[in-house]
Design a protein around this motif. Structure first.
Motif, PDB file in Angstrom:
ATOM      1  N   GLY A  54      80.874 -66.913  -6.053  1.00  0.00           N
ATOM      2  CA  GLY A  54      79.671 -66.435  -6.735  1.00  0.00           C
ATOM      3  C   GLY A  54      78.454 -67.257  -6.374  1.00  0.00           C
ATOM      4  N   GLY A  55      78.659 -68.543  -6.114  1.00  0.00           N
ATOM      5  CA  GLY A  55      77.565 -69.437  -5.754  1.00  0.00           C
ATOM      6  C   GLY A  55      76.849 -69.054  -4.474  1.00  0.00           C
ATOM      7  N   CYS A  56      77.510 -68.299  -3.614  1.00  0.00           N
ATOM      8  CA  CYS A  56      76.870 -67.846  -2.369  1.00  0.00           C
ATOM      9  C   CYS A  56      75.678 -66.939  -2.651  1.00  0.00           C
ATOM     10  CB  CYS A  56      77.883 -67.105  -1.492  1.00  0.00           C
ATOM     11  SG  CYS A  56      79.154 -68.174  -0.798  1.00  0.00           S
ATOM     12  N   ASN A  57      75.657 -66.339  -3.834  1.00  0.00           N
ATOM     13  CA  ASN A  57      74.597 -65.408  -4.210  1.00  0.00           C
ATOM     14  C   ASN A  57      73.726 -65.936  -5.345  1.00  0.00           C
ATOM     15  OD1 ASN A  57      75.448 -62.949  -2.561  1.00  0.00           O
ATOM     16  ND2 ASN A  57      77.334 -63.537  -3.589  1.00  0.00           N
ATOM     17  N   ASP A  58      73.773 -67.235  -5.571  1.00  0.00           N
ATOM     18  CA  ASP A  58      73.028 -67.860  -6.664  1.00  0.00           C
ATOM     19  C   ASP A  58      72.060 -68.877  -6.056  1.00  0.00           C
ATOM     20  OD1 ASP A  58      72.402 -69.957  -8.665  1.00  0.00           O
ATOM     21  OD2 ASP A  58      73.807 -68.860  -9.939  1.00  0.00           O
ATOM     22  N   ILE A  59      70.786 -68.744  -6.356  1.00  0.00           N
ATOM     23  CA  ILE A  59      69.764 -69.599  -5.750  1.00  0.00           C
ATOM     24  C   ILE A  59      70.105 -71.083  -5.908  1.00  0.00           C
ATOM     25  CG2 ILE A  59      67.366 -70.363  -5.991  1.00  0.00           C
ATOM     26  CD1 ILE A  59      66.640 -67.433  -6.531  1.00  0.00           C
ATOM     27  N   GLU A  60      70.611 -71.474  -7.071  1.00  0.00           N
ATOM     28  CA  GLU A  60      70.898 -72.886  -7.331  1.00  0.00           C
ATOM     29  C   GLU A  60      72.023 -73.437  -6.441  1.00  0.00           C
ATOM     30  OE1 GLU A  60      72.045 -75.825 -11.075  1.00  0.00           O
ATOM     31  OE2 GLU A  60      71.812 -73.676 -11.427  1.00  0.00           O
ATOM     32  N   SER A 115      87.033 -59.095  -9.008  1.00  0.00           N
ATOM     33  CA  SER A 115      87.028 -57.633  -9.173  1.00  0.00           C
ATOM     34  C   SER A 115      86.081 -57.198 -10.285  1.00  0.00           C
ATOM     35  CB  SER A 115      88.439 -57.110  -9.435  1.00  0.00           C
ATOM     36  OG  SER A 115      88.874 -57.461 -10.735  1.00  0.00           O
ATOM     37  N   LYS A 116      85.745 -58.117 -11.200  1.00  0.00           N
ATOM     38  CA  LYS A 116      84.838 -57.817 -12.318  1.00  0.00           C
ATOM     39  C   LYS A 116      83.405 -58.288 -12.035  1.00  0.00           C
ATOM     40  CE  LYS A 116      88.797 -58.790 -15.185  1.00  0.00           C
ATOM     41  NZ  LYS A 116      89.516 -60.027 -15.372  1.00  0.00           N
ATOM     42  N   ALA A 117      83.192 -58.880 -10.868  1.00  0.00           N
ATOM     43  CA  ALA A 117      81.890 -59.466 -10.524  1.00  0.00           C
ATOM     44  C   ALA A 117      80.967 -58.415  -9.900  1.00  0.00           C
ATOM     45  CB  ALA A 117      82.094 -60.623  -9.553  1.00  0.00           C
ATOM     46  N   PRO A 118      79.672 -58.723  -9.809  1.00  0.00           N
ATOM     47  CA  PRO A 118      78.724 -57.813  -9.144  1.00  0.00           C
ATOM     48  C   PRO A 118      79.111 -57.584  -7.674  1.00  0.00           C
ATOM     49  CG  PRO A 118      77.552 -59.493 -10.386  1.00  0.00           C
ATOM     50  CD  PRO A 118      79.002 -59.878 -10.393  1.00  0.00           C
ATOM     51  N   LYS A 119      78.669 -56.470  -7.129  1.00  0.00           N
ATOM     52  CA  LYS A 119      79.021 -56.059  -5.768  1.00  0.00           C
ATOM     53  C   LYS A 119      78.719 -57.134  -4.716  1.00  0.00           C
ATOM     54  CE  LYS A 119      80.882 -52.506  -3.795  1.00  0.00           C
ATOM     55  NZ  LYS A 119      82.327 -52.342  -3.989  1.00  0.00           N
ATOM     56  N   PRO A 120      77.565 -57.828  -4.765  1.00  0.00           N
ATOM     57  CA  PRO A 120      77.317 -58.850  -3.743  1.00  0.00           C
ATOM     58  C   PRO A 120      78.382 -59.962  -3.742  1.00  0.00           C
ATOM     59  CG  PRO A 120      75.273 -58.312  -4.870  1.00  0.00           C
ATOM     60  CD  PRO A 120      76.393 -57.627  -5.614  1.00  0.00           C
ATOM     61  N   VAL A 121      78.894 -60.309  -4.903  1.00  0.00           N
ATOM     62  CA  VAL A 121      79.936 -61.334  -4.980  1.00  0.00           C
ATOM     63  C   VAL A 121      81.241 -60.784  -4.409  1.00  0.00           C
ATOM     64  CG1 VAL A 121      81.244 -62.839  -6.532  1.00  0.00           C
ATOM     65  CG2 VAL A 121      78.811 -62.422  -6.967  1.00  0.00           C
ATOM     66  N   GLN A 122      81.542 -59.539  -4.722  1.00  0.00           N
ATOM     67  CA  GLN A 122      82.730 -58.903  -4.153  1.00  0.00           C
ATOM     68  C   GLN A 122      82.634 -58.852  -2.627  1.00  0.00           C
ATOM     69  OE1 GLN A 122      83.628 -55.122  -6.019  1.00  0.00           O
ATOM     70  NE2 GLN A 122      83.303 -55.962  -8.066  1.00  0.00           N
ATOM     71  N   ASN A 123      81.429 -58.577  -2.120  1.00  0.00           N
ATOM     72  CA  ASN A 123      81.227 -58.540  -0.667  1.00  0.00           C
ATOM     73  C   ASN A 123      81.434 -59.917  -0.031  1.00  0.00           C
ATOM     74  OD1 ASN A 123      80.650 -55.804  -0.812  1.00  0.00           O
ATOM     75  ND2 ASN A 123      78.446 -56.107  -0.833  1.00  0.00           N
ATOM     76  N   THR A 124      81.031 -60.969  -0.727  1.00  0.00           N
ATOM     77  CA  THR A 124      81.251 -62.328  -0.227  1.00  0.00           C
ATOM     78  C   THR A 124      82.740 -62.594  -0.082  1.00  0.00           C
ATOM     79  OG1 THR A 124      79.199 -63.116  -1.219  1.00  0.00           O
ATOM     80  CG2 THR A 124      80.847 -64.786  -0.679  1.00  0.00           C
TER      81      THR A 124
END
Length: 154
Positions: free
Chosen positions: A14-20, A50-59
């Motif tokens: 998830g951190g791959c899609n989080d600015i911080e 599987s419950k995360a937003p699509k960008p996280v699933q794509n990562t």
């Protein structure tokens, strides 16, 4: 030289899609792409993503290109995670965090990486997880944030 096996919990993906956290999470992904490290995931990670937003699933889907080792949830892992809970290292509300630690410990990974500073990457917690591991004949587990592990920053 043996390639280091790094277990990623869900927060790193998830951190791959989080600015911080993106700089270091994506840096670690680059390390995996360059085969500096071998990613290790678990069925728990797939369930959580599987419950995360699509960008996280794509990562996670992209991470599969780096041929990760995938750990199944076993009775041994459930038992070890329950020991962490019984010792009150974590509360039952954070059962999945305990299971990530147990899976990585039983798989004898070199490092577990996480952005969860409250329940996983925390000095006192790490000492307690390792005490239980040693009592069970396992080696201590090294736990760090991606910032401390990656060789790359964007």
């Amino acid at each position: 030289m043996k390639i280091q096996r790094i277990y990623l919990d869900t927060s790193v993906i998830g951190g791959c899609n989080d600015i911080e956290f993106a700089t270091w999470s994506n840096g670690l992904m680059k390390d995996f792409k360059l085969k500096n490290y071998l990613p290790v995931l678990s069925q728990l990670t797939f369930d959580e993503i599987s419950k995360a937003p699509k960008p996280v699933q794509n990562t996670l889907t992209n991470l599969l290109d780096y041929e990760p080792e995938i750990l199944e949830i076993t009775e041994s892992a459930l038992d070890l995670s329950q020991q962490y809970l019984n010792r009150k290292i974590l509360t039952p509300k954070f059962r999945d965090d305990a299971l990530h630690i147990a899976l990585a410990s039983l798989a004898n990974v070199d490092v577990l990486v996480s952005w969860n500073f409250r329940h996983i990457v925390h000095y006192d917690k790490i000492r307690l997880f390792n005490a239980v591991n040693i009592e069970n004949g396992l080696k201590s587990i090294d736990i760090y944030s991606p910032r401390e592990v990656t060789n790359y920053e964007e």
